[in-house]
Design an enzyme around this catalytic site. Sequence first.
Site, short mmCIF file in Angstrom:
data_model
loop_
_atom_site.label_atom_id
_atom_site.label_comp_id
_atom_site.label_asym_id
_atom_site.label_seq_id
_atom_site.Cartn_x
_atom_site.Cartn_y
_atom_site.Cartn_z
N HIS A 100 39.52 -113.11 27.69
CA HIS A 100 38.82 -114.03 28.58
C HIS A 100 39.02 -115.48 28.13
O HIS A 100 39.27 -116.37 28.96
CB HIS A 100 37.33 -113.69 28.61
CG HIS A 100 36.50 -114.64 29.40
ND1 HIS A 100 36.26 -114.50 30.75
CD2 HIS A 100 35.83 -115.78 29.03
CE1 HIS A 100 35.50 -115.50 31.17
NE2 HIS A 100 35.22 -116.29 30.14
N GLU A 101 38.92 -115.72 26.83
CA GLU A 101 39.12 -117.08 26.32
C GLU A 101 40.57 -117.52 26.48
O GLU A 101 40.84 -118.70 26.74
CB GLU A 101 38.68 -117.17 24.86
CG GLU A 101 37.22 -116.82 24.61
CD GLU A 101 36.26 -117.58 25.52
OE1 GLU A 101 36.56 -118.74 25.88
OE2 GLU A 101 35.21 -117.02 25.88
N HIS A 104 40.96 -118.98 29.83
CA HIS A 104 40.60 -120.39 29.91
C HIS A 104 41.75 -121.28 29.43
O HIS A 104 42.00 -122.35 30.01
CB HIS A 104 39.36 -120.67 29.07
CG HIS A 104 38.09 -120.17 29.67
ND1 HIS A 104 37.73 -120.43 30.98
CD2 HIS A 104 37.08 -119.44 29.14
CE1 HIS A 104 36.56 -119.87 31.23
NE2 HIS A 104 36.14 -119.27 30.13
#
Length: 231
Positions: A100-101, A104
């Site tokens: 998920h990071e 980003h």
Amino acid sequence: MFYPMFDPTFLILIPAVALGMWAQMRVQSTYARYSAVWARKGVTAEMVAERLLSMFGLRVPVERVPGNLSDHYDPRSKVLRLSDSVWGNYSIAAIGVAAHEVGHAVQDLEGYSPLRIRNSIVPVVNIGSMAALPLFFIGFLFRSGVMMDLGILFFLGVVGFHLVTLPVEFDASRRALRLLADTGYLAPDEIRGAKAVLDAAAWTYVAATVMALSQLFRLFLLRGVIGGRDD
């Protein structure tokens, strides 16, 4: 008689508070469940993050930070930070969070519009989040419409930040799940577990947005009380 710290408009916040408590319990329980399930690929969360970043040619350091689920990507310093609970973890949950990071970081690379907007308003929102409610309630106490309106204006920036955060977080999770599936770091049945973790985390952002909107509605109600009084 209305008092800023003890007034009936606090009832407006109760559903949002309840939603926030539920979201926090859900993310903690879901993460705990899938952190006990090791991914069959046999790689740790930070390894997955580093390899996914390299796929995009991103020279982004992956660092360890203290805390539990304090993971984040810092677009200013271009650093991806994983918490103690994720770093060195082989679990489906940890790998999902790390990916998920990475999502980003890829958003940053591609100039994803909602992320750019969120990053650009952060300095203003930081000031607004500290000043909005004190300004409003000082204005409420002294029946100053100007100060109350200024407080509401600042708080509108906070609400805008929460609203633009939703697509940023949803998109990062979508990217993460697709990357994990395409690279095979998680098998199809494991993807379902990672999705459950990221979906639970998404509810915390939804709850924060609902709280901000509820608070804004409350401020407008209180502003109407003052606006309807004769000086």
